[in-house]
Design a protein around this motif. Structure first.
Motif, PDB file in Angstrom:
ATOM      1  N   THR A  91     -10.014   1.178  -8.484  1.00 43.81           N
ATOM      2  CA  THR A  91      -9.208   0.824  -9.652  1.00 43.81           C
ATOM      3  C   THR A  91      -7.840   0.722  -8.846  1.00 43.81           C
ATOM      4  O   THR A  91      -7.310   1.221  -8.357  1.00 43.81           O
ATOM      5  CB  THR A  91      -8.958   2.067 -10.542  1.00 43.81           C
ATOM      6  OG1 THR A  91      -9.955   2.418 -11.274  1.00 43.81           O
ATOM      7  CG2 THR A  91      -7.839   1.464 -11.584  1.00 43.81           C
ATOM      8  N   ALA A  92      -7.279  -0.875  -9.126  1.00 46.11           N
ATOM      9  CA  ALA A  92      -6.158  -1.283  -8.599  1.00 46.11           C
ATOM     10  C   ALA A  92      -4.920  -0.890  -9.252  1.00 46.11           C
ATOM     11  O   ALA A  92      -4.504  -1.378 -10.196  1.00 46.11           O
ATOM     12  CB  ALA A  92      -6.170  -2.812  -8.676  1.00 46.11           C
ATOM     13  N   LEU A  93      -4.582   0.322  -8.732  1.00 42.20           N
ATOM     14  CA  LEU A  93      -3.211   1.107  -9.497  1.00 42.20           C
ATOM     15  C   LEU A  93      -1.959   0.005  -9.580  1.00 42.20           C
ATOM     16  O   LEU A  93      -1.418   0.021 -10.919  1.00 42.20           O
ATOM     17  CB  LEU A  93      -2.939   2.376  -8.925  1.00 42.20           C
ATOM     18  CG  LEU A  93      -1.769   3.426  -9.331  1.00 42.20           C
ATOM     19  CD1 LEU A  93      -2.187   3.558 -10.593  1.00 42.20           C
ATOM     20  CD2 LEU A  93      -1.498   4.472  -8.407  1.00 42.20           C
ATOM     21  N   PRO A  94      -1.452  -0.564  -8.799  1.00 43.12           N
ATOM     22  CA  PRO A  94      -0.305  -1.317  -8.823  1.00 43.12           C
ATOM     23  C   PRO A  94      -0.583  -2.583  -9.873  1.00 43.12           C
ATOM     24  O   PRO A  94       0.303  -2.707 -10.719  1.00 43.12           O
ATOM     25  CB  PRO A  94      -0.099  -1.903  -7.326  1.00 43.12           C
ATOM     26  CG  PRO A  94      -0.768  -1.071  -6.626  1.00 43.12           C
ATOM     27  CD  PRO A  94      -1.950  -0.480  -7.259  1.00 43.12           C
ATOM     28  N   VAL A  95      -1.720  -3.135  -9.837  1.00 47.14           N
ATOM     29  CA  VAL A  95      -1.914  -4.475 -10.725  1.00 47.14           C
ATOM     30  C   VAL A  95      -2.210  -3.704 -12.121  1.00 47.14           C
ATOM     31  O   VAL A  95      -1.669  -4.292 -13.176  1.00 47.14           O
ATOM     32  CB  VAL A  95      -3.417  -5.155 -10.281  1.00 47.14           C
ATOM     33  CG1 VAL A  95      -3.536  -5.973 -11.396  1.00 47.14           C
ATOM     34  CG2 VAL A  95      -2.732  -5.832  -9.251  1.00 47.14           C
ATOM     35  N   GLY A 112      -8.210  -6.139  -8.797  1.00 43.58           N
ATOM     36  CA  GLY A 112      -7.023  -6.708  -8.202  1.00 43.58           C
ATOM     37  C   GLY A 112      -6.805  -6.433  -6.798  1.00 43.58           C
ATOM     38  O   GLY A 112      -7.852  -6.332  -5.912  1.00 43.58           O
ATOM     39  N   LEU A 113      -5.614  -6.032  -6.275  1.00 43.97           N
ATOM     40  CA  LEU A 113      -5.150  -6.120  -4.888  1.00 43.97           C
ATOM     41  C   LEU A 113      -5.794  -5.005  -4.012  1.00 43.97           C
ATOM     42  O   LEU A 113      -6.260  -5.202  -3.027  1.00 43.97           O
ATOM     43  CB  LEU A 113      -3.653  -5.964  -4.693  1.00 43.97           C
ATOM     44  CG  LEU A 113      -2.823  -7.218  -5.285  1.00 43.97           C
ATOM     45  CD1 LEU A 113      -1.525  -7.106  -5.141  1.00 43.97           C
ATOM     46  CD2 LEU A 113      -3.255  -8.411  -4.699  1.00 43.97           C
ATOM     47  N   VAL A 114      -5.889  -3.785  -4.733  1.00 47.07           N
ATOM     48  CA  VAL A 114      -6.404  -2.664  -4.069  1.00 47.07           C
ATOM     49  C   VAL A 114      -7.745  -2.902  -3.382  1.00 47.07           C
ATOM     50  O   VAL A 114      -8.365  -2.741  -2.138  1.00 47.07           O
ATOM     51  CB  VAL A 114      -6.352  -1.427  -4.939  1.00 47.07           C
ATOM     52  CG1 VAL A 114      -6.986  -0.174  -4.068  1.00 47.07           C
ATOM     53  CG2 VAL A 114      -4.852  -0.807  -5.109  1.00 47.07           C
ATOM     54  N   MET A 115      -8.392  -3.504  -4.425  1.00 44.90           N
ATOM     55  CA  MET A 115     -10.016  -3.678  -3.998  1.00 44.90           C
ATOM     56  C   MET A 115     -10.007  -4.831  -2.807  1.00 44.90           C
ATOM     57  O   MET A 115     -10.781  -4.748  -1.790  1.00 44.90           O
ATOM     58  CB  MET A 115     -10.768  -4.136  -5.258  1.00 44.90           C
ATOM     59  CG  MET A 115     -12.120  -3.930  -5.035  1.00 44.90           C
ATOM     60  SD  MET A 115     -13.465  -4.974  -4.570  1.00 44.90           S
ATOM     61  CE  MET A 115     -12.700  -6.520  -3.843  1.00 44.90           C
ATOM     62  N   VAL A 139       0.961  -1.201  -0.232  1.00 47.95           N
ATOM     63  CA  VAL A 139       0.026   0.134  -0.178  1.00 47.95           C
ATOM     64  C   VAL A 139       0.850   1.265  -0.155  1.00 47.95           C
ATOM     65  O   VAL A 139       0.567   2.173  -0.666  1.00 47.95           O
ATOM     66  CB  VAL A 139      -0.980   0.029   1.239  1.00 47.95           C
ATOM     67  CG1 VAL A 139      -1.662   1.255   1.298  1.00 47.95           C
ATOM     68  CG2 VAL A 139      -2.122  -1.015   0.995  1.00 47.95           C
ATOM     69  N   MET A 140       2.043   1.291   0.783  1.00 50.11           N
ATOM     70  CA  MET A 140       2.858   2.540   0.497  1.00 50.11           C
ATOM     71  C   MET A 140       3.383   2.643  -0.713  1.00 50.11           C
ATOM     72  O   MET A 140       3.407   3.820  -1.367  1.00 50.11           O
ATOM     73  CB  MET A 140       4.148   1.889   1.692  1.00 50.11           C
ATOM     74  CG  MET A 140       5.007   3.500   1.656  1.00 50.11           C
ATOM     75  SD  MET A 140       6.664   2.934   2.413  1.00 50.11           S
ATOM     76  CE  MET A 140       7.461   1.689   1.149  1.00 50.11           C
ATOM     77  N   LEU A 141       3.688   1.584  -1.509  1.00 47.79           N
ATOM     78  CA  LEU A 141       4.069   1.801  -2.758  1.00 47.79           C
ATOM     79  C   LEU A 141       3.217   2.250  -3.806  1.00 47.79           C
ATOM     80  O   LEU A 141       3.423   3.254  -4.584  1.00 47.79           O
ATOM     81  CB  LEU A 141       4.571   0.421  -3.661  1.00 47.79           C
ATOM     82  CG  LEU A 141       6.013  -0.177  -2.732  1.00 47.79           C
ATOM     83  CD1 LEU A 141       6.363  -1.483  -3.261  1.00 47.79           C
ATOM     84  CD2 LEU A 141       7.156   0.644  -2.914  1.00 47.79           C
TER      85      LEU A 141
END
Length: 401
Positions: free
Chosen positions: A151-155, A347-350, A83-85
Protein backbone atom coordinates in the motif's frame (compact mmCIF):
# COMPACT_ATOMS: atom_id res chain seq x y z
CA UNK A 1 23.57 20.81 -33.78
CA UNK A 2 25.99 20.17 -30.94
CA UNK A 3 24.89 20.87 -27.36
CA UNK A 4 26.71 20.42 -24.12
CA UNK A 5 25.55 18.28 -21.24
CA UNK A 6 24.14 21.30 -19.39
CA UNK A 7 21.87 22.31 -22.28
CA UNK A 8 20.68 18.74 -22.83
CA UNK A 9 20.06 18.32 -19.10
CA UNK A 10 17.89 21.45 -19.08
CA UNK A 11 15.95 20.25 -22.14
CA UNK A 12 15.29 16.96 -20.36
CA UNK A 13 14.22 18.75 -17.16
CA UNK A 14 11.85 20.98 -19.14
CA UNK A 15 10.14 17.89 -20.57
CA UNK A 16 10.14 16.10 -17.21
CA UNK A 17 8.46 18.98 -15.36
CA UNK A 18 6.44 20.57 -18.15
CA UNK A 19 4.76 17.69 -20.00
CA UNK A 20 3.03 16.05 -17.02
CA UNK A 21 1.92 19.42 -15.63
CA UNK A 22 0.33 20.45 -18.95
CA UNK A 23 -1.41 17.08 -19.35
CA UNK A 24 -2.66 17.17 -15.76
CA UNK A 25 -3.82 20.80 -15.82
CA UNK A 26 -5.18 21.10 -19.36
CA UNK A 27 -6.70 17.61 -19.30
CA UNK A 28 -8.18 18.10 -15.81
CA UNK A 29 -7.19 14.52 -14.98
CA UNK A 30 -7.20 14.82 -11.18
CA UNK A 31 -10.29 12.64 -10.67
CA UNK A 32 -9.03 9.55 -12.51
CA UNK A 33 -5.30 10.28 -12.85
CA UNK A 34 -3.66 12.37 -10.09
CA UNK A 35 -0.49 14.26 -10.99
CA UNK A 36 1.69 11.48 -9.58
CA UNK A 37 0.11 9.05 -12.07
CA UNK A 38 0.55 11.46 -14.99
CA UNK A 39 4.21 11.93 -14.01
CA UNK A 40 4.76 8.18 -13.88
CA UNK A 41 3.11 7.62 -17.26
CA UNK A 42 5.16 10.49 -18.73
CA UNK A 43 8.31 8.79 -17.48
CA UNK A 44 7.27 5.59 -19.26
CA UNK A 45 6.46 7.47 -22.48
CA UNK A 46 9.81 9.28 -22.42
CA UNK A 47 11.65 6.01 -21.84
CA UNK A 48 13.34 3.77 -24.40
CA UNK A 49 10.30 1.53 -24.79
CA UNK A 50 8.15 4.25 -26.41
CA UNK A 51 10.02 7.48 -27.28
CA UNK A 52 13.23 5.53 -27.82
CA UNK A 53 11.56 3.27 -30.39
CA UNK A 54 9.34 5.88 -32.03
CA UNK A 55 12.02 8.59 -32.30
CA UNK A 56 15.38 6.94 -31.59
CA UNK A 57 17.41 9.89 -32.90
CA UNK A 58 15.67 12.43 -30.67
CA UNK A 59 15.86 10.07 -27.70
CA UNK A 60 19.59 9.44 -28.10
CA UNK A 61 20.19 13.17 -28.74
CA UNK A 62 18.64 14.29 -25.42
CA UNK A 63 19.17 11.32 -23.14
CA UNK A 64 22.90 10.89 -23.52
CA UNK A 65 24.82 8.78 -20.95
CA UNK A 66 26.04 11.97 -19.26
CA UNK A 67 22.50 13.38 -18.94
CA UNK A 68 21.14 10.06 -17.65
CA UNK A 69 23.97 9.97 -15.12
CA UNK A 70 22.99 13.44 -13.84
CA UNK A 71 19.31 12.52 -13.70
CA UNK A 72 20.05 9.30 -11.82
CA UNK A 73 21.92 11.22 -9.13
CA UNK A 74 18.94 13.54 -8.60
CA UNK A 75 16.59 10.55 -8.64
CA UNK A 76 18.56 8.75 -5.92
CA UNK A 77 18.44 11.76 -3.62
CA UNK A 78 14.74 12.37 -4.34
CA UNK A 79 13.70 8.82 -3.54
CA UNK A 80 15.85 8.74 -0.39
CA UNK A 81 14.02 11.80 0.92
CA UNK A 82 10.66 10.42 -0.13
CA UNK A 83 11.22 7.04 1.53
CA UNK A 84 12.48 8.74 4.70
CA UNK A 85 9.23 10.73 4.87
CA UNK A 86 7.26 7.52 4.40
CA UNK A 87 9.12 6.07 7.38
CA UNK A 88 8.45 9.15 9.52
CA UNK A 89 4.73 8.82 8.77
CA UNK A 90 4.74 5.35 10.34
CA UNK A 91 2.87 5.72 13.66
CA UNK A 92 3.20 2.53 15.68
CA UNK A 93 1.83 4.21 18.83
CA UNK A 94 -1.64 4.62 17.33
CA UNK A 95 -1.49 1.15 15.82
CA UNK A 96 -0.67 -0.30 19.25
CA UNK A 97 -3.50 1.64 20.90
CA UNK A 98 -5.93 -0.07 18.45
CA UNK A 99 -3.87 -3.24 18.07
CA UNK A 100 -6.69 -5.80 17.67
CA UNK A 101 -8.49 -3.91 14.92
CA UNK A 102 -5.25 -2.77 13.27
CA UNK A 103 -3.55 -6.18 13.32
CA UNK A 104 -6.61 -8.03 11.97
CA UNK A 105 -7.18 -5.54 9.14
CA UNK A 106 -3.52 -5.05 8.24
CA UNK A 107 -2.85 -8.78 8.38
CA UNK A 108 -5.74 -9.75 6.12
CA UNK A 109 -5.23 -6.78 3.77
CA UNK A 110 -1.58 -7.80 3.36
CA UNK A 111 -1.87 -11.58 3.47
CA UNK A 112 -4.65 -12.08 0.92
CA UNK A 113 -3.07 -10.12 -1.98
CA UNK A 114 0.29 -11.62 -1.02
CA UNK A 115 -1.05 -15.14 -1.55
CA UNK A 116 -2.78 -14.23 -4.83
CA UNK A 117 0.30 -12.32 -6.00
CA UNK A 118 2.54 -15.31 -5.22
CA UNK A 119 0.22 -17.54 -7.26
CA UNK A 120 0.43 -15.10 -10.19
CA UNK A 121 4.23 -14.92 -9.80
CA UNK A 122 4.42 -18.73 -9.79
CA UNK A 123 2.63 -18.74 -13.13
CA UNK A 124 5.07 -16.16 -14.54
CA UNK A 125 7.99 -18.23 -13.25
CA UNK A 126 6.93 -21.04 -15.59
CA UNK A 127 7.90 -18.84 -18.57
CA UNK A 128 11.30 -17.51 -19.54
CA UNK A 129 12.15 -13.82 -19.26
CA UNK A 130 10.27 -12.81 -16.12
CA UNK A 131 12.64 -13.80 -13.28
CA UNK A 132 15.84 -11.83 -12.78
CA UNK A 133 19.27 -13.29 -13.40
CA UNK A 134 20.17 -13.30 -9.68
CA UNK A 135 16.84 -14.58 -8.35
CA UNK A 136 16.11 -17.80 -6.56
CA UNK A 137 12.59 -19.02 -7.26
CA UNK A 138 11.32 -18.15 -3.77
CA UNK A 139 12.78 -14.63 -4.03
CA UNK A 140 10.98 -13.94 -7.30
CA UNK A 141 7.65 -15.35 -6.10
CA UNK A 142 7.81 -13.59 -2.72
CA UNK A 143 9.03 -10.32 -4.23
CA UNK A 144 6.25 -10.12 -6.81
CA UNK A 145 3.71 -11.28 -4.21
CA UNK A 146 4.77 -8.50 -1.84
CA UNK A 147 4.60 -5.99 -4.69
CA UNK A 148 0.93 -6.95 -5.05
CA UNK A 149 0.43 -6.47 -1.28
CA UNK A 150 2.07 -3.02 -1.01
CA UNK A 151 0.00 0.00 0.00
CA UNK A 152 1.55 3.32 -1.05
CA UNK A 153 1.28 5.29 2.19
CA UNK A 154 2.46 8.73 0.89
CA UNK A 155 0.23 8.59 -2.20
CA UNK A 156 -2.65 7.29 -0.08
CA UNK A 157 -2.28 10.37 2.12
CA UNK A 158 -2.54 12.65 -0.92
CA UNK A 159 -5.59 10.85 -2.26
CA UNK A 160 -7.35 10.97 1.10
CA UNK A 161 -6.61 14.70 1.26
CA UNK A 162 -8.41 15.09 -2.08
CA UNK A 163 -11.31 13.00 -0.76
CA UNK A 164 -11.35 15.19 2.40
CA UNK A 165 -11.14 12.22 4.77
CA UNK A 166 -7.47 12.33 5.81
CA UNK A 167 -8.13 14.01 9.17
CA UNK A 168 -11.44 12.19 9.64
CA UNK A 169 -11.64 9.07 11.86
CA UNK A 170 -11.85 6.84 8.76
CA UNK A 171 -8.73 8.38 7.27
CA UNK A 172 -6.77 7.91 10.49
CA UNK A 173 -7.86 4.27 10.69
CA UNK A 174 -6.73 3.60 7.13
CA UNK A 175 -3.39 5.24 7.92
CA UNK A 176 -2.91 2.82 10.81
CA UNK A 177 -3.64 -0.20 8.63
CA UNK A 178 -1.39 1.07 5.82
CA UNK A 179 1.43 1.90 8.27
CA UNK A 180 1.51 -1.65 9.61
CA UNK A 181 1.44 -3.10 6.09
CA UNK A 182 4.23 -0.72 5.09
CA UNK A 183 6.40 -1.90 7.98
CA UNK A 184 5.81 -5.57 7.15
CA UNK A 185 6.56 -5.02 3.46
CA UNK A 186 9.94 -3.42 4.18
CA UNK A 187 10.72 -6.15 6.70
CA UNK A 188 10.02 -8.89 4.17
CA UNK A 189 12.03 -6.98 1.55
CA UNK A 190 15.03 -7.01 3.88
CA UNK A 191 14.69 -10.82 4.17
CA UNK A 192 14.44 -11.20 0.38
CA UNK A 193 17.63 -9.17 -0.06
CA UNK A 194 19.71 -11.18 2.40
CA UNK A 195 22.91 -12.36 0.74
CA UNK A 196 24.89 -15.18 2.32
CA UNK A 197 28.09 -13.62 1.02
CA UNK A 198 27.34 -10.47 3.02
CA UNK A 199 25.40 -11.96 5.90
CA UNK A 200 28.13 -10.85 8.32
CA UNK A 201 27.81 -7.25 7.18
CA UNK A 202 24.02 -7.42 7.30
CA UNK A 203 24.01 -8.89 10.80
CA UNK A 204 26.47 -6.22 11.89
CA UNK A 205 24.26 -3.50 10.43
CA UNK A 206 21.20 -4.80 12.28
CA UNK A 207 23.05 -5.25 15.59
CA UNK A 208 24.65 -1.79 15.49
CA UNK A 209 21.53 -0.03 14.23
CA UNK A 210 19.66 -0.49 17.54
CA UNK A 211 22.14 1.19 19.95
CA UNK A 212 23.05 3.88 17.41
CA UNK A 213 19.34 4.63 16.94
CA UNK A 214 18.89 5.04 20.69
CA UNK A 215 21.71 7.58 20.79
CA UNK A 216 20.32 9.35 17.73
CA UNK A 217 16.85 9.64 19.29
CA UNK A 218 18.28 11.10 22.48
CA UNK A 219 20.16 13.67 20.42
CA UNK A 220 17.08 14.62 18.38
CA UNK A 221 14.95 15.09 21.49
CA UNK A 222 17.46 17.65 22.78
CA UNK A 223 17.81 19.62 19.55
CA UNK A 224 15.79 22.63 18.45
CA UNK A 225 13.44 21.96 15.53
CA UNK A 226 15.54 23.93 13.02
CA UNK A 227 18.55 21.73 13.83
CA UNK A 228 16.56 18.50 13.62
CA UNK A 229 16.05 18.86 9.87
CA UNK A 230 19.81 19.08 9.19
CA UNK A 231 20.65 16.23 11.55
CA UNK A 232 17.85 14.13 10.00
CA UNK A 233 19.43 14.54 6.54
CA UNK A 234 22.84 13.52 7.86
CA UNK A 235 21.22 10.51 9.56
CA UNK A 236 19.48 9.65 6.28
CA UNK A 237 22.77 9.61 4.37
CA UNK A 238 24.54 7.52 7.00
CA UNK A 239 21.74 4.93 7.29
CA UNK A 240 21.40 4.66 3.51
CA UNK A 241 25.15 4.21 3.09
CA UNK A 242 25.34 1.59 5.85
CA UNK A 243 22.41 -0.42 4.46
CA UNK A 244 23.82 -0.32 0.93
CA UNK A 245 27.31 -1.31 2.15
CA UNK A 246 25.71 -4.24 3.99
CA UNK A 247 23.95 -5.35 0.80
CA UNK A 248 20.38 -4.46 1.83
CA UNK A 249 19.97 -1.53 -0.61
CA UNK A 250 20.17 2.15 0.25
CA UNK A 251 16.38 2.61 0.15
CA UNK A 252 15.94 0.09 2.97
CA UNK A 253 18.31 2.25 5.00
CA UNK A 254 16.38 5.38 4.03
CA UNK A 255 13.12 3.85 5.26
CA UNK A 256 14.70 2.73 8.53
CA UNK A 257 16.16 6.22 8.99
CA UNK A 258 12.66 7.69 8.85
CA UNK A 259 10.90 4.92 10.77
CA UNK A 260 12.88 5.61 13.96
CA UNK A 261 12.01 9.31 13.89
CA UNK A 262 8.86 10.83 15.39
CA UNK A 263 6.63 13.02 13.24
CA UNK A 264 6.12 15.29 16.26
CA UNK A 265 9.76 16.36 16.03
CA UNK A 266 9.07 18.21 12.78
CA UNK A 267 5.36 19.08 12.85
CA UNK A 268 2.62 17.57 10.72
CA UNK A 269 2.13 20.67 8.60
CA UNK A 270 5.82 21.02 7.77
CA UNK A 271 6.11 17.36 6.84
CA UNK A 272 3.13 17.73 4.50
CA UNK A 273 4.72 20.78 2.88
CA UNK A 274 8.06 19.04 2.47
CA UNK A 275 6.36 16.07 0.80
CA UNK A 276 4.49 18.39 -1.57
CA UNK A 277 7.65 20.33 -2.46
CA UNK A 278 9.52 17.08 -3.01
CA UNK A 279 6.80 15.78 -5.33
CA UNK A 280 6.87 19.06 -7.22
CA UNK A 281 10.61 19.55 -7.60
CA UNK A 282 12.54 16.28 -7.47
CA UNK A 283 10.28 13.25 -7.74
CA UNK A 284 9.43 13.89 -11.42
CA UNK A 285 13.10 13.12 -12.12
CA UNK A 286 12.67 9.79 -10.34
CA UNK A 287 9.62 9.02 -12.49
CA UNK A 288 11.65 9.59 -15.64
CA UNK A 289 14.50 7.52 -14.24
CA UNK A 290 11.95 4.77 -13.65
CA UNK A 291 10.56 5.12 -17.16
CA UNK A 292 14.05 4.74 -18.61
CA UNK A 293 14.15 1.22 -17.14
CA UNK A 294 10.98 -0.08 -18.78
CA UNK A 295 11.36 -2.93 -21.23
CA UNK A 296 8.89 -4.65 -23.56
CA UNK A 297 11.26 -7.28 -24.93
CA UNK A 298 9.11 -10.27 -23.93
CA UNK A 299 6.42 -8.81 -26.15
CA UNK A 300 4.20 -5.81 -25.53
CA UNK A 301 1.02 -7.83 -25.24
CA UNK A 302 2.58 -10.26 -22.77
CA UNK A 303 3.68 -7.40 -20.50
CA UNK A 304 0.16 -5.95 -20.53
CA UNK A 305 -1.37 -9.36 -19.81
CA UNK A 306 1.03 -9.85 -16.89
CA UNK A 307 0.20 -6.38 -15.59
CA UNK A 308 -3.53 -7.15 -15.79
CA UNK A 309 -3.13 -10.43 -13.91
CA UNK A 310 -1.05 -8.76 -11.19
CA UNK A 311 -3.54 -5.88 -10.91
CA UNK A 312 -6.39 -8.36 -10.52
CA UNK A 313 -4.49 -10.28 -7.84
CA UNK A 314 -3.65 -7.09 -5.97
CA UNK A 315 -7.06 -5.43 -6.12
CA UNK A 316 -9.13 -8.56 -5.52
CA UNK A 317 -6.80 -9.54 -2.67
CA UNK A 318 -7.07 -6.17 -0.92
CA UNK A 319 -10.86 -6.09 -1.27
CA UNK A 320 -11.23 -9.69 -0.08
CA UNK A 321 -8.93 -9.03 2.88
CA UNK A 322 -10.80 -5.86 3.87
CA UNK A 323 -14.20 -7.59 3.62
CA UNK A 324 -12.93 -10.51 5.72
CA UNK A 325 -11.70 -8.04 8.36
CA UNK A 326 -15.04 -6.23 8.17
CA UNK A 327 -16.94 -9.41 8.98
CA UNK A 328 -14.74 -10.04 12.02
CA UNK A 329 -14.96 -6.43 13.23
CA UNK A 330 -18.61 -5.73 12.39
CA UNK A 331 -18.20 -3.21 9.58
CA UNK A 332 -20.79 -2.56 6.90
CA UNK A 333 -20.09 -3.76 3.35
CA UNK A 334 -19.69 -0.16 2.19
CA UNK A 335 -17.14 0.58 4.89
CA UNK A 336 -15.18 -2.58 4.07
CA UNK A 337 -15.26 -1.74 0.38
CA UNK A 338 -13.99 1.82 0.89
CA UNK A 339 -11.15 0.62 3.12
CA UNK A 340 -10.23 -2.10 0.64
CA UNK A 341 -10.13 0.28 -2.31
CA UNK A 342 -8.02 2.79 -0.37
CA UNK A 343 -5.54 0.13 0.74
CA UNK A 344 -5.07 -1.21 -2.79
CA UNK A 345 -3.47 2.09 -3.82
CA UNK A 346 0.03 1.34 -5.10
CA UNK A 347 1.70 4.46 -6.43
CA UNK A 348 5.26 5.34 -5.55
CA UNK A 349 6.05 2.83 -2.83
CA UNK A 350 5.38 -0.09 -5.16
CA UNK A 351 7.47 1.55 -7.87
CA UNK A 352 10.31 2.00 -5.39
CA UNK A 353 9.88 -1.60 -4.23
CA UNK A 354 10.03 -2.85 -7.83
CA UNK A 355 13.12 -0.73 -8.54
CA UNK A 356 14.92 -2.42 -5.65
CA UNK A 357 13.96 -5.88 -6.93
CA UNK A 358 15.24 -4.91 -10.38
CA UNK A 359 18.50 -3.49 -8.98
CA UNK A 360 19.15 -6.77 -7.17
CA UNK A 361 18.39 -8.91 -10.22
CA UNK A 362 15.34 -10.56 -8.62
CA UNK A 363 12.97 -9.48 -11.39
CA UNK A 364 13.63 -8.79 -15.07
CA UNK A 365 13.01 -5.51 -16.85
CA UNK A 366 9.84 -7.01 -18.34
CA UNK A 367 8.44 -7.89 -14.91
CA UNK A 368 9.42 -4.43 -13.71
CA UNK A 369 7.43 -2.90 -16.58
CA UNK A 370 4.40 -5.06 -15.75
CA UNK A 371 4.60 -4.04 -12.08
CA UNK A 372 4.92 -0.39 -13.08
CA UNK A 373 1.78 -0.62 -15.23
CA UNK A 374 0.01 -2.39 -12.36
CA UNK A 375 0.94 0.45 -9.98
CA UNK A 376 -0.40 3.05 -12.41
CA UNK A 377 -3.68 1.15 -12.88
CA UNK A 378 -4.11 0.61 -9.15
CA UNK A 379 -3.66 4.29 -8.31
CA UNK A 380 -5.99 5.40 -11.11
CA UNK A 381 -8.76 3.15 -9.76
CA UNK A 382 -8.75 4.54 -6.22
CA UNK A 383 -10.58 7.87 -6.43
CA UNK A 384 -13.24 6.79 -8.99
CA UNK A 385 -14.01 3.70 -6.88
CA UNK A 386 -14.06 5.43 -3.49
CA UNK A 387 -15.62 8.83 -4.18
CA UNK A 388 -19.14 7.60 -5.13
CA UNK A 389 -19.22 5.28 -2.12
CA UNK A 390 -18.26 8.10 0.22
CA UNK A 391 -20.96 10.38 -1.16
CA UNK A 392 -23.56 7.66 -0.73
CA UNK A 393 -22.67 6.72 2.83
CA UNK A 394 -20.73 9.51 4.54
CA UNK A 395 -22.57 9.32 7.84
CA UNK A 396 -22.32 5.53 7.95
CA UNK A 397 -18.58 5.39 7.38
CA UNK A 398 -17.13 8.39 9.19
CA UNK A 399 -17.65 7.12 12.73
CA UNK A 400 -15.13 7.51 15.57
CA UNK A 401 -12.15 5.16 15.59
Amino acid sequence: MHMGTTELFLIAMTAIVGIPYLVWRLGDTDYWAPLVVVQTVTGIVLGPGILGKAFPEYYSFVFTPAVIHCLNGLAWWAVMLFVMLAGIELDLKKAWAHRRESSITAGLALGTPLVLGCVAAGCLLAFDGWAGTQAAGWQFVTGVGMACAVTALPVLIMLMEKLEILRQPLGQRVLRYASLDDLLVWGVLALILLEWERVGRQAGFIVLFVPVTMLFRRLMERLAERDRWFVALIWLCLCSFAADWAGLHFMVGAYLAGAVMDAEWFGEEKLDKMRQVLLLTLMPVYFLSTGLRTNWAVGGYAVFVAAGVLLLASTAGKLAGAHAAGKLLGWSRTESSVIGWLLQTKGLVMIIFANILLDKGIISSETFTALLLMAVGSTMLTVPAVYPKLRAAVQLILKPA
